[in-house]
Design an enzyme around this catalytic site. Structure first.
Site, PDB file in Angstrom:
ATOM      1  N   LEU A   1       0.860  -1.180   0.000  1.00 36.92           N
ATOM      2  CA  LEU A   1       0.000   0.000   0.000  1.00 36.92           C
ATOM      3  C   LEU A   1       0.896   1.231   0.000  1.00 36.92           C
ATOM      4  O   LEU A   1       1.760   1.373   0.873  1.00 36.92           O
ATOM      5  CB  LEU A   1      -0.897   0.006   1.234  1.00 36.92           C
ATOM      6  CG  LEU A   1      -1.617   1.329   1.557  1.00 36.92           C
ATOM      7  CD1 LEU A   1      -2.592   1.711   0.452  1.00 36.92           C
ATOM      8  CD2 LEU A   1      -2.331   1.235   2.905  1.00 36.92           C
ATOM      9  N   VAL A   2       0.701   2.109  -0.970  1.00 37.40           N
ATOM     10  CA  VAL A   2       1.505   3.319  -1.063  1.00 37.40           C
ATOM     11  C   VAL A   2       0.580   4.529  -1.076  1.00 37.40           C
ATOM     12  O   VAL A   2      -0.192   4.720  -2.023  1.00 37.40           O
ATOM     13  CB  VAL A   2       2.380   3.323  -2.333  1.00 37.40           C
ATOM     14  CG1 VAL A   2       3.246   4.593  -2.383  1.00 37.40           C
ATOM     15  CG2 VAL A   2       3.251   2.077  -2.403  1.00 37.40           C
ATOM     16  N   GLY A  55      -0.138   8.592  -1.320  1.00 36.12           N
ATOM     17  CA  GLY A  55       0.504   9.591  -2.172  1.00 36.12           C
ATOM     18  C   GLY A  55       1.068   8.973  -3.427  1.00 36.12           C
ATOM     19  O   GLY A  55       2.005   9.496  -4.035  1.00 36.12           O
ATOM     20  N   GLY A 104      -0.007   8.798  -6.363  1.00 36.00           N
ATOM     21  CA  GLY A 104      -0.388   9.366  -7.647  1.00 36.00           C
ATOM     22  C   GLY A 104       0.681  10.148  -8.358  1.00 36.00           C
ATOM     23  O   GLY A 104       0.563  10.410  -9.560  1.00 36.00           O
ATOM     24  N   SER A 105       1.733  10.535  -7.656  1.00 35.01           N
ATOM     25  CA  SER A 105       2.748  11.365  -8.303  1.00 35.01           C
ATOM     26  C   SER A 105       4.052  11.325  -7.524  1.00 35.01           C
ATOM     27  O   SER A 105       4.116  10.791  -6.415  1.00 35.01           O
ATOM     28  CB  SER A 105       2.269  12.827  -8.414  1.00 35.01           C
ATOM     29  OG  SER A 105       2.105  13.396  -7.127  1.00 35.01           O
ATOM     30  N   ASP A 152      -4.420   7.599  -3.146  1.00 36.49           N
ATOM     31  CA  ASP A 152      -4.218   9.036  -3.296  1.00 36.49           C
ATOM     32  C   ASP A 152      -5.576   9.718  -3.196  1.00 36.49           C
ATOM     33  O   ASP A 152      -6.615   9.070  -3.375  1.00 36.49           O
ATOM     34  CB  ASP A 152      -3.569   9.337  -4.665  1.00 36.49           C
ATOM     35  CG  ASP A 152      -2.791  10.634  -4.684  1.00 36.49           C
ATOM     36  OD1 ASP A 152      -1.555  10.578  -4.764  1.00 36.49           O
ATOM     37  OD2 ASP A 152      -3.418  11.711  -4.609  1.00 36.49           O
ATOM     38  N   TYR A 204       6.232  22.374   7.812  1.00 34.80           N
ATOM     39  CA  TYR A 204       6.684  21.165   7.122  1.00 34.80           C
ATOM     40  C   TYR A 204       7.806  20.481   7.901  1.00 34.80           C
ATOM     41  O   TYR A 204       7.805  19.257   8.082  1.00 34.80           O
ATOM     42  CB  TYR A 204       7.157  21.536   5.717  1.00 34.80           C
ATOM     43  CG  TYR A 204       7.536  20.365   4.850  1.00 34.80           C
ATOM     44  CD1 TYR A 204       6.563  19.537   4.302  1.00 34.80           C
ATOM     45  CD2 TYR A 204       8.872  20.098   4.552  1.00 34.80           C
ATOM     46  CE1 TYR A 204       6.902  18.468   3.488  1.00 34.80           C
ATOM     47  CE2 TYR A 204       9.222  19.033   3.735  1.00 34.80           C
ATOM     48  CZ  TYR A 204       8.237  18.221   3.212  1.00 34.80           C
ATOM     49  OH  TYR A 204       8.584  17.159   2.410  1.00 34.80           O
ATOM     50  N   THR A 253      10.360  16.644  -7.811  1.00 37.92           N
ATOM     51  CA  THR A 253       8.955  16.230  -7.743  1.00 37.92           C
ATOM     52  C   THR A 253       8.061  17.462  -7.869  1.00 37.92           C
ATOM     53  O   THR A 253       8.536  18.595  -7.723  1.00 37.92           O
ATOM     54  CB  THR A 253       8.639  15.529  -6.414  1.00 37.92           C
ATOM     55  OG1 THR A 253       8.709  16.508  -5.348  1.00 37.92           O
ATOM     56  CG2 THR A 253       9.611  14.391  -6.133  1.00 37.92           C
TER      57      THR A 253
END
Length: 254
Positions: free
Chosen positions: A13-14, A16, A18-19, A40, A162, A197
């Protein structure tokens, strides 16, 4: 006879996925035989990643929509995976993340909360749900991988929220590793440096060039650089590694 792939029979399972780094991780794990759940909140992005995976192999890769900051959405994600695939993810990569940059004097409470909700609380919610399932299903070789950031170690101008969220991910990772080791589950983190990214798309080119010059390997990182570290931590090749933080930075801030 072809060599056996590292992750044959595993379900990954990953978030995020989508990119960016998440997409590269999905592709790296799929190349080594894992079935991949691309999770995502952006449906089009997730579907685009899924299309690339189906070109790799015909495993039952799937995409799922999730808002990692919402407990009900996370619960629905795991329920849907179990119902559709009849398998518990034994590899979980927390790659979902956002930025909302501003100097401390301009950073609003909402901007701080939004980033912490996705980057830190989201990692907590996914990790907690995954741990419960792995333990209940007696998964013996589970691997949890959390994407932090070098900013969580050294800080960065305009990224107090962040940096705080990514430092928190490290503390969460080390604590979870101590708790779940007795079940045969490992938990590690990766600290990417300045990786090419969409997340760094708002950074001025002169700033990117500055960091390139400060990097001993003299280039910007690629999502694939981080994905290869994830592959290592997901695989049996790292079976005696837990509670660690791997920096994938090209040597900057070493």
């Amino acid at each position: 006879m072809a060599a056996r792939q590292l992750l044959t029979g595993r379900l990954a399972l990953v978030t995020g996925g989508g990119s960016g780094i998440g997409r590269a991780v999905c592709q790296a794990l799929a190349h080594e035989g894992a079935k991949v759940v691309v999770a995502d909140r952006n449906e089009n992005a997730a579907r685009s990643t899924l299309d690339t995976l189906l070109q790799v192999n015909q495993n039952k890769h799937v995409m799922k929509l999730v808002d990692v900051s919402q407990s009900q959405s996370v619960h629905n994600l795991f329920s849907s995976i179990s119902h559709q695939l009849s398998q518990v993810p034994d590899i979980v990569v927390n790659s979902a993340g956002i930025t909302q940059d501003a100097l401390i004097s301009d950073l609003t409470e909402q901007m701080f909360d939004d980033v912490l909700l996705v980057n830190l609380k989201g990692t907590f919610l996914i990790t907690q749900a995954a741990c419960k399932l792995m333990v209940s299903e007696k998964i013996q070789d589970g691997s949890l991988i959390n994407i932090s950031s070098i900013v969580g170690k050294v800080g960065n101008i305009g990224q107090c929220n962040y940096a705080a969220s990514k430092a928190g991910v490290v503390g969460l990772t080390k604590s979870v590793a101590k708790e779940v080791a007795k079940y045969g589950i490992r938990c590690n983190a990766i600290m990417p440096g300045f990786i090419d990214t969409p997340m760094i798309g708002t950074i001025p080119e002169k700033v990117i060039e500055y960091f390139k010059k400060q990097t001993p390997l003299a280039r910007q990182g690629k999502p694939e650089d981080v994905a290869e570290a994830c592959l290592f931590l997901a695989s049996p090749k790292s079976s005696y590694i837990t509670g660690e933080v791997i920096e994938v930075t090209g040597g900057i801030f070493m």
